[in-house]
Design an enzyme around this catalytic site. Sequence first.
Site, PDB file in Angstrom:
ATOM      1  N   LYS A 231     -75.773  42.369 -47.102  1.00 58.17           N
ATOM      2  CA  LYS A 231     -74.943  41.033 -46.426  1.00 58.17           C
ATOM      3  C   LYS A 231     -74.306  39.994 -47.478  1.00 58.17           C
ATOM      4  CE  LYS A 231     -76.484  41.932 -42.165  1.00 58.17           C
ATOM      5  NZ  LYS A 231     -77.474  41.106 -41.360  1.00 58.17           N
ATOM      6  N   ARG A 265     -84.999  45.887 -42.179  1.00 52.23           N
ATOM      7  CA  ARG A 265     -83.724  46.630 -41.661  1.00 52.23           C
ATOM      8  C   ARG A 265     -82.940  46.849 -42.842  1.00 52.23           C
ATOM      9  NH1 ARG A 265     -78.567  46.083 -39.602  1.00 52.23           N
ATOM     10  NH2 ARG A 265     -77.927  47.385 -37.756  1.00 52.23           N
TER      11      ARG A 265
END
Length: 281
Positions: A231, A265
């Site tokens: 991210k 995840r």
Amino acid sequence: MQNISSSINEHSLNCNGRIVDLSFPKIMGILNLTPDSFSDGGKFNNETSAMKHAEQLLKEGAEIIDIGPQSTRPNAEFLSSKEEIERIGKIISLTKKEFPEALISLDTFYAETVKFGYNEGIDIINDISGGQFDENMFKTAAEIKLPYILMHVNPTYETMHDKIKFQDITLSVNQYFSEKTKQLLEMGVNDIILDPGFGFGKTVEDQMKLLEEVKYLGFGKFPLLIGISRKSFIYKPLGKSPLDINEETQKLHLKVLQQGAKILRVHDVAEAKKTLEEFLK
């Protein structure tokens, strides 16, 4: 060393009659079928390469494979449900046949895609929209009785990446979870997993604060999924690429596991597995 907060509330999921125990955290490996995904776009969007990647994810330690037909990165191509279904093709059923022990989650915000996935054999619904992009999503989740991943996100597809400076990010996320879980439970969705929505419409500062306060999310009532892999709030401030932040990401994975996170995840399963093993020592 395992933190006590991780064992206060144990959870299990009913995946099509298969009871999945979350007393030990699970790794969810990401299988993107998208040609425009930000970090691995185009690599796995045909049956042969998708199967090979699914096999690798499982070999490295993933217990859940998250199949995503549509990228939700900023400025990604927008697909209809019909286009998602065409892109998935037989990949869900092939994965189920080839790797029956694997749990499969389907990353979509369309009720129709969920129905298709259910008929193909998925075990979990992973909806980044919290039921906000398709009014039939909660109803469909209630009908098919699969575990539902509820993510915190802005209310529309167009605004999902608009940065909002929250007065208190943890409080705001919890208010959202409280309202949505009440709605889902009333409709008959009993297995709910909470995802705080890292990478979606939040400032770097707020996301860092959330990482410190994971233990307060959802008040321990529901299992937590954390998706911080590759991210931008991690790599951009460091001036690095999404593929070059493994060390930083694993430190953060350990931090959230110590606060009770039940599912990670991730793209890099082998590295996350090492972190999980360290946590479980």
